[in-house]
Enzyme design. Structure first.
Site, PDB file in Angstrom:
ATOM      1  N   SER A   1      15.200   7.061 -16.261  1.00  0.00           N
ATOM      2  CA  SER A   1      14.891   7.146 -14.832  1.00  0.00           C
ATOM      3  C   SER A   1      13.616   7.941 -14.559  1.00  0.00           C
ATOM      4  O   SER A   1      13.160   8.720 -15.401  1.00  0.00           O
ATOM      5  CB  SER A   1      16.062   7.808 -14.103  1.00  0.00           C
ATOM      6  OG  SER A   1      16.176   9.142 -14.552  1.00  0.00           O
TER       7      SER A   1
ATOM      8  N   ALA B   1      17.112   8.129 -25.096  1.00  0.00           N
ATOM      9  CA  ALA B   1      17.407   6.744 -24.680  1.00  0.00           C
ATOM     10  C   ALA B   1      18.265   6.684 -23.415  1.00  0.00           C
ATOM     11  O   ALA B   1      19.047   7.592 -23.127  1.00  0.00           O
ATOM     12  CB  ALA B   1      18.107   6.020 -25.826  1.00  0.00           C
TER      13      ALA B   1
ATOM     14  N   GLU C   1      14.746   1.944  -6.466  1.00  0.00           N
ATOM     15  CA  GLU C   1      15.292   1.060  -7.510  1.00  0.00           C
ATOM     16  C   GLU C   1      16.816   1.056  -7.366  1.00  0.00           C
ATOM     17  O   GLU C   1      17.458   2.113  -7.439  1.00  0.00           O
ATOM     18  CB  GLU C   1      14.910   1.598  -8.896  1.00  0.00           C
ATOM     19  CG  GLU C   1      15.435   0.739 -10.032  1.00  0.00           C
ATOM     20  CD  GLU C   1      15.167   1.345 -11.419  1.00  0.00           C
ATOM     21  OE1 GLU C   1      15.298   2.572 -11.579  1.00  0.00           O
ATOM     22  OE2 GLU C   1      14.829   0.578 -12.339  1.00  0.00           O
TER      23      GLU C   1
ATOM     24  N   CYS D   1      15.593  -2.817 -16.528  1.00  0.00           N
ATOM     25  CA  CYS D   1      14.350  -2.348 -15.900  1.00  0.00           C
ATOM     26  C   CYS D   1      13.425  -3.510 -15.592  1.00  0.00           C
ATOM     27  O   CYS D   1      12.456  -3.351 -14.875  1.00  0.00           O
ATOM     28  CB  CYS D   1      13.648  -1.355 -16.796  1.00  0.00           C
ATOM     29  SG  CYS D   1      13.148  -2.125 -18.312  1.00  0.00           S
TER      30      CYS D   1
ATOM     31  N   LYS E   1      18.301  11.045 -29.401  1.00  0.00           N
ATOM     32  CA  LYS E   1      19.378  11.434 -28.486  1.00  0.00           C
ATOM     33  C   LYS E   1      19.751  10.198 -27.685  1.00  0.00           C
ATOM     34  O   LYS E   1      19.052   9.793 -26.762  1.00  0.00           O
ATOM     35  CB  LYS E   1      18.954  12.554 -27.532  1.00  0.00           C
ATOM     36  CG  LYS E   1      20.167  13.155 -26.838  1.00  0.00           C
ATOM     37  CD  LYS E   1      19.870  13.792 -25.519  1.00  0.00           C
ATOM     38  CE  LYS E   1      19.855  12.847 -24.369  1.00  0.00           C
ATOM     39  NZ  LYS E   1      21.100  12.119 -24.075  1.00  0.00           N
TER      40      LYS E   1
ATOM     41  N   PHE F   1      21.110   4.386 -20.812  1.00  0.00           N
ATOM     42  CA  PHE F   1      22.393   3.730 -21.080  1.00  0.00           C
ATOM     43  C   PHE F   1      22.297   2.210 -21.109  1.00  0.00           C
ATOM     44  O   PHE F   1      23.175   1.541 -21.640  1.00  0.00           O
ATOM     45  CB  PHE F   1      23.433   4.143 -20.023  1.00  0.00           C
ATOM     46  CG  PHE F   1      23.312   3.377 -18.731  1.00  0.00           C
ATOM     47  CD1 PHE F   1      23.913   2.135 -18.589  1.00  0.00           C
ATOM     48  CD2 PHE F   1      22.569   3.874 -17.668  1.00  0.00           C
ATOM     49  CE1 PHE F   1      23.779   1.401 -17.410  1.00  0.00           C
ATOM     50  CE2 PHE F   1      22.420   3.157 -16.492  1.00  0.00           C
ATOM     51  CZ  PHE F   1      23.031   1.911 -16.369  1.00  0.00           C
TER      52      PHE F   1
ATOM     53  N   GLU G   1      24.353   9.625 -23.334  1.00  0.00           N
ATOM     54  CA  GLU G   1      25.695  10.217 -23.492  1.00  0.00           C
ATOM     55  C   GLU G   1      26.769   9.293 -22.915  1.00  0.00           C
ATOM     56  O   GLU G   1      27.949   9.540 -23.048  1.00  0.00           O
ATOM     57  CB  GLU G   1      25.762  11.607 -22.843  1.00  0.00           C
ATOM     58  CG  GLU G   1      25.526  11.668 -21.338  1.00  0.00           C
ATOM     59  CD  GLU G   1      24.045  11.703 -20.941  1.00  0.00           C
ATOM     60  OE1 GLU G   1      23.201  11.149 -21.669  1.00  0.00           O
ATOM     61  OE2 GLU G   1      23.737  12.283 -19.881  1.00  0.00           O
ATOM     62  N   ARG G   2      26.320   8.180 -22.259  1.00  0.00           N
ATOM     63  CA  ARG G   2      27.307   7.289 -21.654  1.00  0.00           C
ATOM     64  C   ARG G   2      27.733   6.153 -22.587  1.00  0.00           C
ATOM     65  O   ARG G   2      28.767   5.547 -22.383  1.00  0.00           O
ATOM     66  CB  ARG G   2      26.729   6.710 -20.369  1.00  0.00           C
ATOM     67  CG  ARG G   2      26.374   7.838 -19.404  1.00  0.00           C
ATOM     68  CD  ARG G   2      26.178   7.324 -18.047  1.00  0.00           C
ATOM     69  NE  ARG G   2      24.800   7.446 -17.632  1.00  0.00           N
ATOM     70  CZ  ARG G   2      24.379   7.132 -16.419  1.00  0.00           C
ATOM     71  NH1 ARG G   2      25.220   6.661 -15.541  1.00  0.00           N
ATOM     72  NH2 ARG G   2      23.130   7.283 -16.098  1.00  0.00           N
TER      73      ARG G   2
HETATM   74  P1  NAD Z   1      18.589   8.526 -17.124  1.00  0.00           P
HETATM   75  O1  NAD Z   1      17.230   9.043 -16.826  1.00  0.00           O
HETATM   76  O2  NAD Z   1      19.721   8.987 -16.311  1.00  0.00           O
HETATM   77  O3  NAD Z   1      18.958   8.856 -18.651  1.00  0.00           O
HETATM   78  C1  NAD Z   1      18.023   8.603 -19.692  1.00  0.00           C
HETATM   79  C2  NAD Z   1      18.097   9.757 -20.683  1.00  0.00           C
HETATM   80  O4  NAD Z   1      17.625  10.946 -20.059  1.00  0.00           O
HETATM   81  C3  NAD Z   1      19.510  10.029 -21.166  1.00  0.00           C
HETATM   82  O5  NAD Z   1      19.471  10.233 -22.559  1.00  0.00           O
HETATM   83  C4  NAD Z   1      19.925  11.272 -20.394  1.00  0.00           C
HETATM   84  O6  NAD Z   1      20.744  12.112 -21.147  1.00  0.00           O
HETATM   85  C5  NAD Z   1      18.619  11.959 -20.063  1.00  0.00           C
HETATM   86  N1  NAD Z   1      18.617  12.584 -18.730  1.00  0.00           N
HETATM   87  C6  NAD Z   1      19.288  12.157 -17.618  1.00  0.00           C
HETATM   88  N2  NAD Z   1      19.003  12.958 -16.567  1.00  0.00           N
HETATM   89  C7  NAD Z   1      18.149  13.884 -17.006  1.00  0.00           C
HETATM   90  C8  NAD Z   1      17.503  14.986 -16.377  1.00  0.00           C
HETATM   91  N3  NAD Z   1      17.694  15.281 -15.099  1.00  0.00           N
HETATM   92  N4  NAD Z   1      16.678  15.747 -17.129  1.00  0.00           N
HETATM   93  C9  NAD Z   1      16.480  15.459 -18.418  1.00  0.00           C
HETATM   94  N5  NAD Z   1      17.067  14.433 -19.069  1.00  0.00           N
HETATM   95  C10 NAD Z   1      17.893  13.651 -18.376  1.00  0.00           C
HETATM   96  O7  NAD Z   1      18.468   6.932 -17.103  1.00  0.00           O
HETATM   97  P2  NAD Z   1      19.661   5.893 -17.236  1.00  0.00           P
HETATM   98  O8  NAD Z   1      20.426   5.878 -15.966  1.00  0.00           O
HETATM   99  O9  NAD Z   1      20.375   6.081 -18.515  1.00  0.00           O
HETATM  100  O10 NAD Z   1      18.830   4.523 -17.380  1.00  0.00           O
HETATM  101  C11 NAD Z   1      18.455   3.733 -16.280  1.00  0.00           C
HETATM  102  C12 NAD Z   1      16.999   3.950 -15.904  1.00  0.00           C
HETATM  103  O11 NAD Z   1      16.183   3.672 -17.042  1.00  0.00           O
HETATM  104  C13 NAD Z   1      16.514   3.006 -14.819  1.00  0.00           C
HETATM  105  O12 NAD Z   1      15.681   3.706 -13.929  1.00  0.00           O
HETATM  106  C14 NAD Z   1      15.714   1.948 -15.582  1.00  0.00           C
HETATM  107  O13 NAD Z   1      14.720   1.309 -14.838  1.00  0.00           O
HETATM  108  C15 NAD Z   1      15.129   2.793 -16.661  1.00  0.00           C
HETATM  109  N6  NAD Z   1      14.748   1.975 -17.797  1.00  0.00           N
HETATM  110  C16 NAD Z   1      13.428   1.724 -17.977  1.00  0.00           C
HETATM  111  C17 NAD Z   1      13.012   0.906 -19.014  1.00  0.00           C
HETATM  112  C18 NAD Z   1      11.568   0.613 -19.214  1.00  0.00           C
HETATM  113  O14 NAD Z   1      11.193   0.195 -20.301  1.00  0.00           O
HETATM  114  N7  NAD Z   1      10.729   0.834 -18.206  1.00  0.00           N
HETATM  115  C19 NAD Z   1      13.955   0.353 -19.900  1.00  0.00           C
HETATM  116  C20 NAD Z   1      15.317   0.649 -19.693  1.00  0.00           C
HETATM  117  C21 NAD Z   1      15.681   1.471 -18.637  1.00  0.00           C
END
Ligand code: NAD
Length: 520
Positions: free
Chosen positions: A248, A169, A403, A303, A195, A171, A198-199
């Site tokens: 992301s 998931a 974005e 998003c 999972k 944040f 972590e934030r």
């Molecule tokens: P993030 O990708 O940084 O983190 C999401 C999850 O992935 C976390 O659990 C994190 O621990 C893990 N993660 C982070 N970096 C990683 C890496 N390099 N390798 C593997 N795992 C990793 O995303 P975020 O900043 O928490 O959330 C914001 C993003 O989520 C934005 O881009 C937003 O558009 C997107 N989002 C999309 C939707 C949708 O339905 N399309 C909904 C909510 C958020």
């Protein structure tokens, strides 16, 4: 919105998931029905984004803790997958009730760790709660198919679970996104490893506790914390059959590639750039309110935020109104009365957003409303606040291509509807797009010609309710099967077909047939 439903008072959550180690508060893993303190040496601090106070710390779960979670989920699968669908439905019924009862506790946790306003945090929960509510319909939605395909011969299709699944998931919706997956995976007979981000893990932990109280047997839901190492463990574990990811682009692509290479089913919802077209005939008040609310609500960390407004025709008819209403929004700590938008999740996120606004200025964009140096709200000198920002720009700017995920609206101008639609269709993302118009013919053309998955007509954030499925497209998703709704059932099940023949004894001949059966 939840308050309007006259809910019973929030019950006190037991907080079994909160640890208190020598170095301060910690958040436990949830493995096999127990909240367990991690033995890790690596911890990640969780900050209040309004104050920078360290609220708790989450463990980078160890290899052996991760293995314990997978073992617990594998063990639980043996019995949970064989429980009756009515038992699993009962879990969803209890869960939605407990979520309502404990809405305040969950919303408070979201405000504290994520920063959004209290009203918005209730909305975050409500959208997840609605998935739990639709999961109650599993006794109808899981019904299979049967057809007599030949004389005395039937083929029957059953939807059966996959096994151990995982959910990773982001944040920005700490309650909604875990709830996109937990009820759907559980009612279809799977077990799950979650999972959380972590934030802001708190909402997910309260939900885990409520799942237990709703009667979910030990091991059906497990929560392990951590960053990339835990994600990689999930992608690699042979026992895990499917991964649901929201976050992301970078993380999603990595998880999709690594998960599918390991033979798993993966659904990944990624980033977005959602446009709204403003037609000259649109209702002024509705349009301006919608654009400003959807661009700056949750400080743009949605998003489905509207991050681009495409004005068709004379922009001077729109810009003063947009700027005036954006300026009127109150930036404040999420618990404060009257707060419209809270802080960004981290100082890093704030720097990144400011950097993108700076880049727009360097590339010749006009900053019509500048939220970079807003005065800190009273009592919050250290929060990650950025005020609503409006940039008049163009499609070749960095602030348009990337974005932003902050309270920034990029305004573009187009001469015609065709030009505006073309801009949207050229964009790599395809989560959502909206049009504001009073013409049915214009709306119809937009709906037909625009290539995004979720369309709003005079609706700024057209996220379908959970009886439908999430339907973002293009660069906003990887994988073929969407979250929740009918798609959610399909994602968490596979079809099993049985073909059976029951003939009367005297109708069975005495010669073997070697040709392909033709089902006369
Ligand atoms: P993030 O990708 O940084 O983190 C999401 C999850 O992935 C976390 O659990 C994190 O621990 C893990 N993660 C982070 N970096 C990683 C890496 N390099 N390798 C593997 N795992 C990793 O995303 P975020 O900043 O928490 O959330 C914001 C993003 O989520 C934005 O881009 C937003 O558009 C997107 N989002 C999309 C939707 C949708 O339905 N399309 C909904 C909510 C958020």
């Amino acid at each position: 919105a939840l308050g309007a439903l006259a809910l019973p008072r929030a019950e006190q959550i037991s907080a079994n998931w909160k640890g208190t180690s020598a170095t301060g508060a910690s958040t436990k893993n949830f493995i096999g029905g127990e909240f367990v303190e991690s033995k890790t040496t690596e911890w990640i601090d969780v900050h209040d984004p309004s104050t920078q106070t360290v609220l708790t710390r989450v463990p980078q779960a160890t290899e052996s803790e991760f293995k314990d979670a997978v073992d617990a989920a594998s063990q639980a699968y043996k019995t949970w997958s064989r429980t009756s669908v009515v038992t699993r439905q009962k879990f969803a019924i209890e869960l939605q009730h407990l979520l309502r009862q404990n809405a305040d506790a969950i919303a408070n946790s979201i405000v504290l760790e994520q920063g959004k306003t209290l009203a918005d945090a209730h909305g975050d929960l409500l959208r997840g709660l609605q998935v739990a509510e639709t999961a109650i319909g599993i006794t109808s939605t899981l019904i299979g198919e049967k057809l007599e395909v030949s004389k005395d011969m039937d083929t029957e299709v059953r939807k059966v679970p996959l096994g151990v699944c995982a959910s990773i998931a982001p944040f920005n919706f700490p309650a909604m996104i875990p709830l996109w997956t937990i009820p759907m995976a559980a009612v279809t007979g799977n077990t799950l490893i979650l999972k959380p981000s972590e934030r802001d893990p708190g909402a997910a932990m309260i939900i885990a506790e409520l799942c237990q109280r709703a009667g979910l047997p030990s091991g059906v839901l497990n929560v392990v914390h951590g960053g990339v190492p835990t994600v990689n463990d999930i992608c690699d574990a042979p026992a895990i059959k499917a991964i649901s990811f929201v976050g992301s682009d970078r993380a999603g692509k990595h998880i999709y590639d690594r998960g599918t290479q390991n033979g798993k089913r993966v659904q990944a919802n990624l980033g977005a750039k959602n446009h709204a077209i403003l037609m000259p005939d649109a209702n002024k008040n509705l349009t301006i309110n919608s654009i400003v609310g959807a661009a700056f609500g949750a400080a743009g960390q949605r998003c489905m935020a509207i991050s681009v407004a495409v004005i068709v025709g004379d922009s001077s008819a729109w810009l003063p109104g947009i700027i005036e209403r954006a300026k009127a929004l109150k930036v404040n700590g999420g618990f404060e009365q009257g707060a419209d938008l809270g802080p960004l999740i981290s100082p890093g996120a704030k720097d990144r957003v400011i950097g993108l606004i700076n880049s727009a200025e360097e590339e010749g964009g006009k900053i019509l409303l500048d939220g970079r140096n807003i005065e800190a709200p009273d009592g919050y000198p250290y929060g990650n606040f950025v005020g609503p920002t409006v940039i008049l720009g163009n499609t070749s700017m960095k602030c348009y291509e990337i974005e932003i995920f902050g309270p920034v609206l990029v305004v573009l101008q187009a001469d015609t509807l065709d030009e505006a639609i073309e801009i949207i269709n050229q964009n790599k993302y395809g989560n959502g797009a909206a049009i504001f118009t009073q013409s049915g013919a214009t709306a119809r053309r937009f709906e037909t010609e625009v290539n995004v998955g979720q369309i709003g007509i005079n609706v700024p954030i057209p996220v379908p309710l959970p009886m439908f499925a999430w339907s973002g497209n293009k660069g906003s998703v990887l994988g073929d099967i969407g979250f929740y709704g009918k798609s959610g059932i399909n994602f968490y099940t596979q079809n099993k077909t049985t073909t059976s023949l029951w003939k009367a004894e005297d109708a069975i001949g005495n010669r073997a047939s070697v040709v392909m059966p033709t089902h006369h």
